[in-house]
Write a protein that holds these residues in place. Structure first.
Motif, short mmCIF file in Angstrom:
data_model
loop_
_atom_site.label_atom_id
_atom_site.label_comp_id
_atom_site.label_asym_id
_atom_site.label_seq_id
_atom_site.Cartn_x
_atom_site.Cartn_y
_atom_site.Cartn_z
N ASN A 115 39.38 66.38 96.56
CA ASN A 115 38.44 66.11 97.56
C ASN A 115 36.99 65.97 96.99
OD1 ASN A 115 38.60 68.90 96.36
ND2 ASN A 115 37.50 69.83 98.23
N GLY A 118 32.56 66.03 100.09
CA GLY A 118 31.45 66.89 100.17
C GLY A 118 30.36 66.20 99.45
N ASP A 127 31.99 70.79 104.07
CA ASP A 127 33.31 70.26 104.71
C ASP A 127 33.76 69.20 103.93
OD1 ASP A 127 35.20 69.52 106.29
OD2 ASP A 127 33.70 68.85 108.03
N ASP A 128 34.44 69.60 102.54
CA ASP A 128 34.73 68.96 101.59
C ASP A 128 36.02 68.21 101.76
OD1 ASP A 128 34.50 67.64 99.03
OD2 ASP A 128 33.93 69.45 98.14
N ARG A 129 36.32 66.94 102.45
CA ARG A 129 37.60 66.62 102.66
C ARG A 129 38.06 65.53 101.64
NH1 ARG A 129 37.39 65.58 108.45
NH2 ARG A 129 35.89 67.04 109.42
N MET A 148 40.60 70.50 92.63
CA MET A 148 40.02 70.51 94.25
C MET A 148 38.89 71.39 93.91
SD MET A 148 43.07 72.59 95.77
CE MET A 148 44.27 71.54 94.56
N LEU A 150 36.20 74.06 95.83
CA LEU A 150 36.40 75.03 96.90
C LEU A 150 35.32 75.92 97.07
CD1 LEU A 150 37.90 76.29 99.42
CD2 LEU A 150 39.11 77.84 97.79
N VAL A 159 33.74 74.94 106.04
CA VAL A 159 34.42 75.52 104.96
C VAL A 159 36.07 76.05 105.11
CG1 VAL A 159 34.52 77.85 103.45
CG2 VAL A 159 32.43 76.47 104.02
N ARG A 161 38.05 74.39 107.29
CA ARG A 161 38.80 73.12 107.04
C ARG A 161 39.03 73.02 105.44
NH1 ARG A 161 35.96 71.36 111.52
NH2 ARG A 161 34.29 70.95 110.35
N THR A 162 37.93 72.95 104.46
CA THR A 162 38.04 72.88 103.06
C THR A 162 39.09 74.04 102.48
OG1 THR A 162 35.91 72.37 102.82
CG2 THR A 162 36.94 72.80 100.98
N LEU A 165 42.76 72.70 103.62
CA LEU A 165 43.08 71.46 102.63
C LEU A 165 43.48 71.89 101.37
CD1 LEU A 165 42.99 68.53 102.18
CD2 LEU A 165 40.61 68.87 101.42
N ALA A 166 42.73 72.88 100.91
CA ALA A 166 43.11 73.17 99.31
C ALA A 166 44.30 74.16 99.18
CB ALA A 166 41.90 74.24 98.80
#
Length: 306
Positions: A115, A118, A127-129, A148, A150, A159, A161-162, A165-166
């Motif tokens: 990711n 960010g 919001d690290d996609r 990744m 975080l 955060v 969403r991050t 994702l993680a």
């Protein structure tokens, strides 16, 4: 030694030409390179981090564009990889493929960053996609794991969403028995609303606990965290193996090294994953910095020892 001497014109031209005439050779070089086991006999690692440019971070020390020159960055990585005690590189696909094309990752670990959405300084930075590797391509490209970032801040909705994702990435990597390297960092907002690192050990302890609990399995989870004044306190928050980051050490390089030395005495602290601290040191050459780091982790050893 200049960048042109480390990465000469012919080698650099080979990368440029491959992108034009044989682009598949880049991914093939990475996927088909000779592999090694994740851990050496001493079960400690030194991995060079080179994923900063993929989220727009190109400054080091006082130079705002230090890492922006690709030939220079590759040259510094090649210098580091001359040391047989460097275990591998963690980077985005472009850098890993270029190093693999040059043969520099043969029998070395390759960890793919995941990711990078960010972008540093962006309003959505936390919001690290997912913008680099996903778990399937980590496996398909012959990588040894995925990393990744975080960053945890309690007022930014991105955060959540991050974190989600993680967790998904951790599960997906564990399902394929690949390292999930998580870099959990506590953040806060300053008076201007910009996200800044929270350097408190209390915040880092909380972040380590959160990262350790991500996913449907923690069997392949490794953590990447800074070395603090009380590393045993932070490391006690998890049984997962820990690698220490370096950050942009600047003139405080010796202080960073001293903290590494102290932290490496903690049982589940298993090595280093520094980037700019070794690639762009302010007080010595990259070769000297990398040598000191590998001696600290693996101990002074001859090339034949590995």
């Amino acid at each position: 030694m200049t960048d042109h001497e480390v990465l000469d014109d012919a080698a650099y031209a080979r990368i440029l030409q491959a992108r034009l005439s044989e682009p598949r050779s880049l991914r093939r070089a990475l996927a088909e390179r000779p592999r090694r086991a994740l851990l050496p006999p001493d079960q400690r690692l030194v991995v060079l981090a080179a994923d900063h440019t993929a989220r727009g971070m190109v400054a080091a020390d006082s130079d705002p564009l230090a890492a922006a020159d690709r030939r220079g960055l590759l040259s510094r990585l090649l210098i580091g990889l001359e040391n047989p005690l460097v275990d591998g590189v963690m980077a985005s696909a472009d850098i890993l493929e270029e190093l693999a094309l040059l043969g520099a990752l043969d029998h070395r670990l390759a960890i793919g960053t995941m990711n990078r959405g960010g972008i540093i300084g962006a309003a959505w930075e936390l919001d690290d996609r997912l913008t680099a590797y996903d778990a399937d391509h980590v496996a398909e490209c012959g990588l040894d794991g995925g990393k990744m970032l975080l960053r945890l801040e309690m007022t930014d909705a991105g955060v959540a969403r991050t974190i989600e994702l993680a967790a998904r990435l951790t599960t997906a990597l564990a399902d394929q028995a690949l390292m999930a390297m998580i870099e959990p960092l506590p953040y806060r907002k300053d008076d201007t609303g910009r996200a800044v690192l929270d350097t408190s050990e209390h915040g880092l302890v909380r972040a380590v606990g959160i990262a350790s609990g991500l996913g449907s399995s923690s069997a392949h989870t490794w953590l990447k965290i800074p070395a603090t004044a009380n590393p045993a306190l932070v490391a006690a928050a998890t049984t997962c193996p820990i690698l220490l980051l370096g950050g942009d050490a600047g003139a405080a390089w010796e202080a960073v090294f001293d903290r590494w030395r102290q932290a490496l005495t903690v049982p589940n602290v298993r090595g280093l994953v520094p980037g700019r601290a070794l690639l762009y040191p302010s007080t010595m050459t990259p070769r000297e910095a990398v040598g000191r780091a590998t001696d600290l982790v693996h101990g002074p050893q001859s090339e034949g020892a590995r």
